[in-house]
Design an enzyme around this catalytic site. Structure first.
Site, PDB file in Angstrom:
ATOM      1  N   GLU A  53       0.868  -1.174   0.000  1.00  0.00           N
ATOM      2  CA  GLU A  53       0.000   0.000   0.000  1.00  0.00           C
ATOM      3  C   GLU A  53       0.907   1.227   0.000  1.00  0.00           C
ATOM      4  O   GLU A  53       1.756   1.367   0.884  1.00  0.00           O
ATOM      5  CB  GLU A  53      -0.862   0.049   1.258  1.00  0.00           C
ATOM      6  CG  GLU A  53      -1.698  -1.183   1.525  1.00  0.00           C
ATOM      7  CD  GLU A  53      -2.323  -1.140   2.918  1.00  0.00           C
ATOM      8  OE1 GLU A  53      -2.093  -0.146   3.650  1.00  0.00           O
ATOM      9  OE2 GLU A  53      -3.025  -2.091   3.270  1.00  0.00           O
ATOM     10  N   ASP A  64      -3.611   8.023  11.201  1.00  0.00           N
ATOM     11  CA  ASP A  64      -2.190   7.715  11.343  1.00  0.00           C
ATOM     12  C   ASP A  64      -1.602   8.205  12.654  1.00  0.00           C
ATOM     13  O   ASP A  64      -1.854   9.327  13.087  1.00  0.00           O
ATOM     14  CB  ASP A  64      -1.409   8.327  10.176  1.00  0.00           C
ATOM     15  CG  ASP A  64      -1.834   7.755   8.845  1.00  0.00           C
ATOM     16  OD1 ASP A  64      -1.944   6.520   8.774  1.00  0.00           O
ATOM     17  OD2 ASP A  64      -2.082   8.516   7.902  1.00  0.00           O
TER      18      ASP A  64
END
EC number: 4.2.1.20
Length: 271
Positions: A53, A64
């Site tokens: 990815e 994140d």
């Protein structure tokens, strides 16, 4: 060039036929540089990853944790543009013949244009997109364009997702389902926990798509544990941290290649 969803499907099916989970690695584009990021992806594939990815760095990442935020900041300060993400996908895929997806928040695609983004990603040989913040009920236009270009649409499910919601999400997705192992942001953790196993079971009850687990896996032991119940093991922060901690780019490439090898051994020796 049509999209590579078939390559992704075949890769995941191939791992299953070998009686193991697939190893899916995440690395942000443009980190530490565009060229360096491409080399890092090649190194991870060389070490044993089945799928990669490519993160599209975003200034306001909701999913994140601090490690990936640091790498994203480096990439953005380096002037990374979407064309650099497409180049990363193209060169990584062409060099390895392996499936490469993009993981991105919705805002950059919305600004860039859905048709333009999907057409360019397919032309670059991309296999699809993981869209962690695109609600399924608002995804019809995206999916129409992704389908037209042969791209997978991977949605994220979480332990908080109710069974009815899981069925809605998995019915709309393609490629695989990204199961977030726990609530919270990305990052390495001491234990992946039981929530992931329960979530995979509930998700599999709604779909024939492979269910791959991310958020928290950082070593071979955890990869082995997750491989015992998931179709794929997704690792991101651990790769990024190896590069951040390396004294130079060459050492970083060696570090991520080595980690991919350890994790690849882990998914082949499931608990």
């Amino acid at each position: 060039m049509s999209g590579n969803i078939e390559l992704l499907n075949d890769t995941l099916a191939g791992a299953k036929a070998e009686g193991r989970s697939a190893l899916i690695a995440y690395l942000p584009a443009g980190f530490p540089t565009v060229d360096g990021g491409i080399e890092a992806i090649k190194a991870v594939f060389d070490g044993g990853a089945d799928v990669v990815e490519v993160g599209l760095p975003h200034s306001d990442p909701v999913l994140d944790g601090p490690v990936i935020q640091t790498a994203d900041d480096i990439a953005l300060r380096g002037g990374l543009k979407i064309k650099d993400v497409m180049r990363t996908v193209r060169e990584a895929h062409e060099a390895t013949g392996k499936p490469v997806l993009v993981m991105t928040y919705w805002n950059p695609i919305d600004r860039y244009g859905i048709e333009r983004f999907t057409a360019e990603l397919a032309e670059a040989g991309g296999a699809g997109c993981i869209l962690p913040d695109l609600p399924v009920q608002e995804s019809a236009v995206w999916r129409e364009h992704a389908d037209k270009h042969g791209l997978a649409t991977v949605f994220v499910v979480a332990p908080s997702s109710k069974d009815e919601r899981l069925a809605t999400i998995t019915a709309a997705g393609s490629g695989f389902v990204y199961a977030a192992s726990l609530m919270g942001v990305t990052g390495t953790r001491v234990s992946v926990g039981n929530q992931a196993k329960e979530l995979v079971g509930r998700t599999k009850a709604t779909t024939d798509l492979p269910v791959c687990v991310g958020l928290g896996v950082s070593n071979a032991e955890q990869a082995r544990e997750v491989a015992g119940f998931a179709d794929g093991v997704i690792v991101g922060s651990a790769f990024v941290k190896r590069m951040l901690d390396a004294p130079d780019e060459k050492a970083g490439l060696e570090a991520v290649r080595a980690l991919a090898g350890e994790l690849a051994a882990g998914v082949r020796d499931k608990a």
